[in-house]
Design a protein around this motif. Structure first.
Motif: not given
Length: 664
Positions: A402-416
């Motif tokens: 789960g991610s919160t605090g600020s928008p999660l970038s598409p690049e971070a989605f892809a990295w995960a």
């Protein structure tokens, strides 16, 4: 939206996961008992084709029916009957379940097996340990009895200057069980920040820690505790937890051990209170003026977290839920509420990079974490640092991030997904301290689209509106909530006439909650957050959320962090200033500025290429990690830095000095 613009699907739940989800079980019960239609089939009978959108629309149109269903399904217990679900529908001023008397903490401990583990915990000072439900019950009962001996009763405020420890969790439940009011700050908060928060609510008891360890360094907080006692004249008793230096007393304080000993052997009892009786006080970031003291009620938080943690987080008995947080962020309140479900929780106090950027992933492996909660910034940093979480670690139990605090970038989605594979459920959320929950977030039965939040949360009538109040789809607008929800603030402490509360949420669209974020609701029902609406970049009528610029800039390996502002000029124009934190060895003397401009031009628009790019040592952030875009903008416009931002509310106040020099 055209088919070609639909982002790729990174994850889809299989039928087994959907069938096993809490949300489908709830929807089937609601179909049978409330007559809702949330499944396929001509006659509306349950089938495998669960339709989340239908369930959501029922939850925000039949508001009374939905929240009564949550109450019934999860067996909320009231000592007295309520007259109706929603007696007053106005915002602000909604009145929920009048007549009901209950206790949040009673629902945490109901029917627990004392032998099962409730909490796993670690700090930089303590190895990984466990508390069973029996231990948690015994310690909570002892603290409650000790506080009762100190004269604490319903409505009294107990404030905590404590780390993220199991003792803190027990203390919170103890305070709640008494009908007293809890409020906490992390011990990394400076003394002025703590006083600005706690003094507003006139506490009776101060629970404090002697110190803590962060990043391998010890921080003695006993001098701060002394200053707090002097600055909080209503405090009658101070209880000190000796975490850093066991056995070293502080004059004029009661030891934590002494508090528990005074209540040893007591049974855990629960004081029934009205539905909207204050449970805790949370605080806004307080970058300008005093932080808003946001009061949430026992019943509203209980219902919201029963819904959110069961139906959206999908917490089950074998889950071990971790979220990296401190006691000064609402995610701590979210995490301790997970114990309303059959899941256990995992606590950590210390630096997320105590040894290196793999420290939290080590904890996840050692504690068998199944749901790993963190900030978008941590995931972005892991990506930038080249961290490979599964290398050398057994993370086979991990099923969701789960991610919160600020928008999660598409690049971070892809990295995960590159790191964990297609079996991972990655859910991004957005909501905040105001509702102590998610307005938009994860749903276990829906696909994950790259760069997007899966859904609007049940019971949250979220929409995107233009300035005239017209609902938008596939376009960026103001995030609004058009129907009341139980966990909206009961009031702001000290706001006797409600003016601050009305001004905070209801001044733009009367009677409608305006959250202050830019949001897009796609035609698939997903959501994209574009940052704060009061810090938007507007060029030639083309609005651009700052998060879009950050996504473009932070995709470059040489850029570690960034801040962008649009500064008005005397001639009526404006100037986009981009401030960057660069990796070691990088500079702006070569091709990097051109690459930044090219990336923004390509990913955002030519209108939003910055007029100037500069380097800074660090991006100024609040104690909860939010970027100070608006205060920086005001400083660059010539306003007094001391008036636009309270330095004590910042995680790194020295980072503001650079902008003060520029303005000067």
């Amino acid at each position: 939206m055209t088919e070609s613009s639909v982002p790729r699907v990174l994850w889809e739940p299989d039928e087994t996961k959907i069938e096993a989800s809490n949300i489908v079980a709830f929807a089937r019960w609601a179909a049978e008992n409330k007559g809702i239609r949330a499944f396929g089939g001509q006659d509306g009978t349950p089938s495998a084709s669960f339709d989340y959108d239908s369930l959501w629309r029922w939850s925000v149109t039949d508001v009374d029916g939905f929240w009564e269903a949550v109450w019934e399904y999860y067996g909320v217990r009231s000592e007295t009957p309520y007259g109706q679900v929603l007696a007053e529908r106005a915002m602000p001023g909604a009145t929920w379940f009048p007549g009901a008397t209950l206790n949040y903490a009673a629902h945490v401990f109901e029917g627990r097996d004392d032998a099962r583990v409730a909490i796993r915990h670690a700090t930089e000072l303590r190895e990984l340990g466990e508390w069973t439900w029996g231990e948690l019950r015994r310690r909570t009962a002892a603290i409650a009895a000790g506080l009762r001996e100190l004269g604490v009763g319903p409505g009294d405020r107990v404030v905590a200057y404590l780390p993220n420890l199991p003792e803190t969790v027990a203390a919170f439940y103890a305070v709640a069980s008494l009908g007293a009011v809890w409020s906490s700050c992390s011990p990394d908060f400076g003394v002025r920040s703590v006083i600005d928060r706690f003094a507003q609510i006139e506490p009776k008891v101060l629970l404090a820690v002697d110190g803590y360890r962060y990043g391998g360094k010890d921080f003695d907080r006993r001098p701060v505790v002394g200053e707090l006692r002097a600055a909080l004249p209503t405090v009658e008793h101070t209880v000190l937890l000796d975490h850093l230096a066991p056995g070293v007393p502080l004059d004029g304080t009661l030891s934590w051990e002494g508090l528990e000993d005074s209540g040893a052997g007591a049974e855990l009892e629960f004081t029934p209170v009205p539905f909207d009786h204050p449970l805790w006080v949370l605080y806004s970031s307080g970058t300008t003026g005093l932080p808003k003291a946001i009061v949430h009620g026992h019943g509203g938080i209980l219902l919201e977290q029963l819904k959110n943690l069961h139906l959206h987080l999908d917490a089950h008995e074998d889950d071990r839920v971790f979220w990296f947080t401190t006691t000064g962020w609402m995610m701590w309140n979210f995490l301790v509420s997970v114990l309303l479900t059959p899941a256990s929780i995992v606590l950590y106090d210390g630096s997320p990079a105590a040894s290196d950027m793999g420290a939290l992933w080590d904890l996840a492996a050692d504690a068998g974490v199944t749901v790993f909660g963190t900030s978008a910034g941590f995931l972005a940093s892991s990506m930038k640092e080249g961290v490979h979480p599964r290398e050398g670690r057994d993370l086979s139990r991990l099923k969701a991030i789960g991610s919160t605090g600020s928008p999660l970038s598409p690049e971070a989605f892809a990295w995960a997904y590159d790191e964990f594979g297609s079996g991972l459920w990655l859910f991004s959320t957005s909501g905040g301290t105001d509702v102590c929950s998610c307005l938009v977030g994860g749903t276990p039965t829906l696909p994950v689209y790259e760069g997007e939040i899966q859904s609007r949360s049940l019971g949250m009538a979220v929409a995107s509106w233009d300035p005239d109040g017209k609902e938008l789809t596939g376009e960026v607008g103001e995030l609004v909530v058009t129907q009341p929800a139980p966990s909206m603030p009961v009031f702001f402490w000290g706001d006797e006439d409600g003016e601050r509360l009305r001004d905070s949420y209801f001044s733009v669209y009367p009677g409608i909650w305006r959250h202050g974020d830019w949001i897009e609701i796609t035609d698939r029902g997903t959501a994209i957050i574009y940052g704060r609406s009061d810090s938007t970049i507007n060029r030639g009528g083309v609005r651009m959320g700052t998060s879009e610029i950050y996504r473009a800039v932070l995709s470059l390996d040489d850029v570690v962090d960034a801040l962008v502002v649009d500064v008005p000029q005397e001639d009526g124009s404006s100037r986009i200033e981009l401030f960057t934190v660069l990796r070691e060895g990088a500079d702006l003397d070569g091709d990097l500025p051109k690459e930044i401009a090219r990336r923004i031009r390509t990913d955002c628009s030519p209108r939003h290429v910055p007029d100037r790019v500069r380097t800074i040592a660090a991006v100024p952030r609040t104690l909860s990690g939010k970027v100070l875009e608006v205060p920086v903008k005001r400083i660059l416009m010539g306003e007094d830095p001391e008036k636009v931002a309270s330095r004590d509310s910042l995680a790194n106040p020295e980072a503001l000095d650079h902008f003060s020099d520029l303005a000067g």
